[in-house]
Design a protein around this motif. Structure first.
Motif, PDB file in Angstrom:
ATOM      1  N   SER A 269      45.598  33.854  26.205  1.00  0.00           N
ATOM      2  CA  SER A 269      45.561  35.282  26.524  1.00  0.00           C
ATOM      3  C   SER A 269      45.675  35.551  28.021  1.00  0.00           C
ATOM      4  CB  SER A 269      44.253  35.889  26.005  1.00  0.00           C
ATOM      5  OG  SER A 269      43.132  35.194  26.544  1.00  0.00           O
ATOM      6  N   ILE A 270      45.552  34.485  28.843  1.00  0.00           N
ATOM      7  CA  ILE A 270      45.680  34.653  30.295  1.00  0.00           C
ATOM      8  C   ILE A 270      46.609  33.578  30.854  1.00  0.00           C
ATOM      9  CG2 ILE A 270      43.413  35.737  30.570  1.00  0.00           C
ATOM     10  CD1 ILE A 270      42.281  33.047  31.419  1.00  0.00           C
ATOM     11  N   ASP A 271      47.112  33.806  32.067  1.00  0.00           N
ATOM     12  CA  ASP A 271      48.082  32.876  32.642  1.00  0.00           C
ATOM     13  C   ASP A 271      47.453  31.915  33.655  1.00  0.00           C
ATOM     14  OD1 ASP A 271      47.521  34.606  34.669  1.00  0.00           O
ATOM     15  OD2 ASP A 271      49.574  35.318  34.969  1.00  0.00           O
ATOM     16  N   THR A 272      46.164  31.728  33.588  1.00  0.00           N
ATOM     17  CA  THR A 272      45.471  30.814  34.483  1.00  0.00           C
ATOM     18  C   THR A 272      44.234  30.274  33.773  1.00  0.00           C
ATOM     19  OG1 THR A 272      44.440  30.592  36.670  1.00  0.00           O
ATOM     20  CG2 THR A 272      44.050  32.649  35.493  1.00  0.00           C
ATOM     21  N   THR A 273      43.554  29.321  34.387  1.00  0.00           N
ATOM     22  CA  THR A 273      42.306  28.834  33.787  1.00  0.00           C
ATOM     23  C   THR A 273      41.209  29.878  33.996  1.00  0.00           C
ATOM     24  OG1 THR A 273      41.561  27.730  35.806  1.00  0.00           O
ATOM     25  CG2 THR A 273      42.937  26.450  34.282  1.00  0.00           C
ATOM     26  N   ILE A 274      40.154  29.755  33.233  1.00  0.00           N
ATOM     27  CA  ILE A 274      39.088  30.758  33.316  1.00  0.00           C
ATOM     28  C   ILE A 274      38.318  30.673  34.643  1.00  0.00           C
ATOM     29  CG2 ILE A 274      38.827  30.842  30.804  1.00  0.00           C
ATOM     30  CD1 ILE A 274      36.207  29.236  31.168  1.00  0.00           C
TER      31      ILE A 274
END
Length: 389
Positions: A269-274
């Motif tokens: 859902s995102i384009d990077t790590t949390i």
């Protein structure tokens, strides 16, 4: 950030020795927790490298590490496995306290130093069901009855950490002939000593803190090694800081797991790590804030103690450091689990064990309520001293 607290090459060398044992220690930690068994192999590995004599003074044939330096090692060992660190920690603090204060006769200290040099492990057997925490002043129900030059001991002790690996027990008992508390040094093979295998706990499952049954144990009066001036059989001393050092290690381990997870986990859902999400950064930042505060509390206390503070001040420093480290460690583990999420509850995830282990710190002396009460009383005493009626 722990590196800034390493002061000597000797400590660095010991850290390197411990690092060689890390794979074994962490592997057995998992097995011991799952099977509710004692971390015996870990204790034997530490015995083999001479870890049990690090707090024995050099004049007595030991490594002569200071309290401060021993905290560094115990924190590291605690990050590998809390049960192992706690189990051996009681030996380290007992030896450190005994030889710093020279409680025993020089003859007994010399004899026992040779045992420690050869790897002997010792712990005080003080806790009892009837008294609750010994620090609260309960009179031991374990009795010592004198017959000429010998004493017969009867009773039962709980929370005898590292029970199966101990070579010696320092048993507190009520001396009927003197009407006060005394400590007997009793070898593990003495007739009448048995271990009741009943350590079934949620956390610190690998410590082997079983009950010690003392059934008509006869010892020579020579082994009545201590008759304290205090009446509870338990005295707060600076070496107790080696216990919260274990919980500081737990906090470090939880922090490392959370940080590693945050920098590797990337949901689609995102384009990077949390790790780059504001809420996760806030949690990671708070973890490091609490960890740094805890470190300054315990190492600051150790430094102040080295400078030779008054006994009352030392007690407060120990109390405050233990309170701060333990409660911060609990908060750190909780935050780490929030970072990792529901996966932190999986049996194969180390965090769930750290969560259970860190809670045990609340029940190691001194208790939080006692620390707060003593601080309040001290503040009131200081105020009264400034009043001129």
């Amino acid at each position: 950030m722990k590196e800034q607290f390493i002061r000597t090459t000797e400590v660095q060398q010991w850290l390197e020795k411990l690092a060689t044992l890390q794979p074994q220690i962490t592997a057995q930690a998992k097995i011991a927790d799952e099977n509710n068994t004692f971390v015996s192999a870990n204790i034997e590995a530490l015995r083999k490298i001479g870890y049990g004599k690090i707090t024995l003074p050099k004049r007595d044939g030991g490594e002569g590490l200071s309290l401060y330096d021993a905290i560094v090692l115990q924190e590291t060992l605690g990050s590998y496995d809390a049960s192992t660190a706690l189990a051996i920690g009681w030996t380290l603090l007992t030896v450190g306290e005994l030889y710093e204060n020279r409680y025993w006769t020089e003859e007994m200290l010399l004899m026992f130093a040779k045992e420690v040099q050869q790897g002997a492990i010792v712990n005080r057997a003080v806790s009892e069901v009837a008294t609750g925490s010994p620090i609260r002043g309960g009179k031991p129900t374990t009795t010592a009855t004198r017959h000429n030059t010998q004493y017969t001991l009867n009773g039962k002790k709980g929370f005898t950490t590292c029970a199966y690996a101990l070579d010696y027990f320092l048993i507190s008992a009520w001396l009927e002939d003197k009407e006060q508390v005394g400590f007997f040094l009793v070898h593990k093979d003495t007739a009448g000593l048995t271990i009741e295998d009943n350590w079934h706990m949620l956390g610190m499952r690998g410590t082997g803190s079983h009950d010690l049954v003392i059934d008509h144990v006869t010892v020579d009066e020579h082994f009545l090694v201590e008759i304290p001036s205090y009446h509870t059989g338990f005295k707060l001393n600076a070496w107790l800081l080696l216990i919260p050092a274990t919980y500081l290690g737990i906090a470090q381990a939880a922090r490392d797991i959370a940080l590693d997870f945050a920098n590797r986990y990337q949901p689609n859902s995102i384009d990077t790590t949390i790790a780059h999400l504001p809420n996760v950064q806030a949690q990671l930042g708070e973890i490091d804030l609490l960890l740094t505060q805890a470190r300054f509390a315990i190492y600051g206390a150790a430094e102040a103690i080295e400078r030779g503070n008054a006994p009352e001040q030392i007690s407060h420093l120990v109390n405050i450091a233990k309170y701060t480290v333990t409660n911060h460690a609990i908060a750190i583990v909780d935050l780490a689990m929030r970072v990792v999420g529901a996966k932190s509850l999986q049996q194969e995830n180390t965090l769930q064990r750290l969560y259970r282990d860190v809670r045990a710190g609340l029940h190691n002396p001194p208790m939080d309520d006692l620390t707060i009460t003593l601080l309040a009383k001290f503040a009131n005493t200081q105020w009264e001293a400034t009043q001129h009626v």
